[in-house]
Design an enzyme around this catalytic site. Structure first.
Site, PDB file in Angstrom:
ATOM      1  N   LYS A  69       0.819  -1.048  -0.025  1.00 18.72           N
ATOM      2  CA  LYS A  69      -0.139   0.152  -0.035  1.00 18.72           C
ATOM      3  C   LYS A  69       0.885   1.330  -0.268  1.00 18.72           C
ATOM      4  O   LYS A  69       1.107   1.742   0.952  1.00 18.72           O
ATOM      5  CB  LYS A  69      -0.961   0.032   1.300  1.00 18.72           C
ATOM      6  CG  LYS A  69      -2.355   0.696   1.120  1.00 18.72           C
ATOM      7  CD  LYS A  69      -3.288   0.445   2.300  1.00 18.72           C
ATOM      8  CE  LYS A  69      -4.386   1.661   2.036  1.00 18.72           C
ATOM      9  NZ  LYS A  69      -5.263   1.533   0.880  1.00 18.72           N
ATOM     10  N   GLU A  85      -8.894  -6.234  -8.965  1.00 18.66           N
ATOM     11  CA  GLU A  85      -9.651  -5.876  -7.789  1.00 18.66           C
ATOM     12  C   GLU A  85     -10.250  -4.408  -8.426  1.00 18.66           C
ATOM     13  O   GLU A  85     -10.136  -4.005  -9.494  1.00 18.66           O
ATOM     14  CB  GLU A  85      -8.706  -5.344  -6.645  1.00 18.66           C
ATOM     15  CG  GLU A  85      -7.538  -4.711  -7.012  1.00 18.66           C
ATOM     16  CD  GLU A  85      -6.547  -4.376  -5.710  1.00 18.66           C
ATOM     17  OE1 GLU A  85      -7.254  -4.245  -4.544  1.00 18.66           O
ATOM     18  OE2 GLU A  85      -5.422  -4.036  -5.872  1.00 18.66           O
TER      19      GLU A  85
END
Ligand code: PLP
Length: 286
Positions: free
Chosen positions: A149, A182
């Site tokens: 991330k 995703e």
């Protein structure tokens, strides 16, 4: 509003980032997005663990311990008297010079920003989101893995721009091999004939809401199968929903102009949303 900056709290107006911070110059850093519900931080430990894993993957040593980070997050909420909030801890490589060499950045910077927050998609939870499969592919699971991330979200931003242009509420990524990956900020669940499918996390962020959704659905007797999915599986699904810290569990009722199932929010999606509301509905003090 008070913002945590390297161990101190500064006002929003005074919370400025150096132009030489490599987080700004190069996207060199990592972050988390965390929610607090009714005064309780949801899955704090999991988010702090993922923050440190992201940092490890880019060889960034966070200068405080995980315990200190957790405490700083809680203290940020207390200082701002926030009970329903979104919290954004950021660790950047810190201030260096214009060159990209991280050895020029002696001290990573830590910022924690928080604000009041309610569920991201408003009315769309009732009718579902329109999603668009974008042409840009998700980062490959090599060194720049989607598991990190990082502050470099250009891949996701380009996907969002593409979805915006095509009138979609959310962008759906395929990976480099054409498998379903995703959303731009959430993980995907696909339902067919009463079974729930979700892609393995090799090609997407190891979503904390995803893990929670799997746990909650299994507890309620549903079968969740982790495996690769293609576009065909999405187009012919009975239901699709996405999960994320900001989105929570959100239905997708249209994909690339095709209605998903009968185009309304299906029963398993409703069960997932209700289960999530149950676990986030408890109260506490930060
Ligand atoms: N995928 C991406 C790219 C994200 O940015 C996020 C948000 O954090 C998610 C998935 C969902 O992960 P989580 O449920 O941990 O918030």
């Amino acid at each position: 509003l008070l913002i945590y900056y390297n161990g101190e709290f500064v006002t929003k107006e005074n919370a400025t980032v150096s132009i030489y911070d490599h987080g700004f110059l190069y996207g060199d850093g990592v972050f988390e997005g965390i929610r607090a519900y009714n005064g309780r931080v949801f899955k704090l430990q999991e988010h702090v663990d993922r923050l440190y894993d992201s940092a490890k993957a880019i060889a960034l040593e966070v200068p405080i311990s995980k315990e200190e980070m957790s405490e700083a997050i809680l203290e940020t909420l207390r200082k701002n008297d926030l009970r329903d909030a979104y919290i954004r801890p950021i660790v950047s490589r810190g201030v260096g010079d214009l060159g990209l060499d991280p050895r020029k950045c002696p001290k990573p910077s830590i910022y924690i920003v928080s604000q009041e927050w309610a569920a991201m998609y408003g009315d769309l939870y009732e009718v579902g989101l329109k999603a668009i499969t974008v042409g840009i592919r998700r980062n490959a699971p090599d060194a720049l893995s989607p598991n990190i991330k990082s502050l470099n979200y250009l891949n996701n931003i380009l996907a969002k721009i593409e979805a915006n242009e095509k009138g979609g509420d959310e962008a759906i990524f395929l990976d480099q091999n054409g498998f379903v990956s995703e959303g731009s900020g959430d993980n995907i669940f696909v339902i067919k004939n009463g079974k729930i499918y979700t892609p393995p996390t090799i090609n997407n962020l190891k979503g904390i809401t995803r893990a929670t959704a799997i746990e909650l659905l299994e507890e309620r007797g549903y079968e969740v199968i982790v495996g690769n999915l293609g576009l065909f599986d999405m187009y012919t699904a009975d239901e699709i929903f996405v999960t994320g810290t900001a989105a929570e569990a959100a239905p997708i009722t249209k994909l690339d102009g095709r209605p998903i199932g009968d185009g309304s929010v299906g029963p398993i999606t409703k069960a997932a949303v209700a289960a999530f509301e149950e676990v986030t509905g408890s109260t506490g003090t930060p």
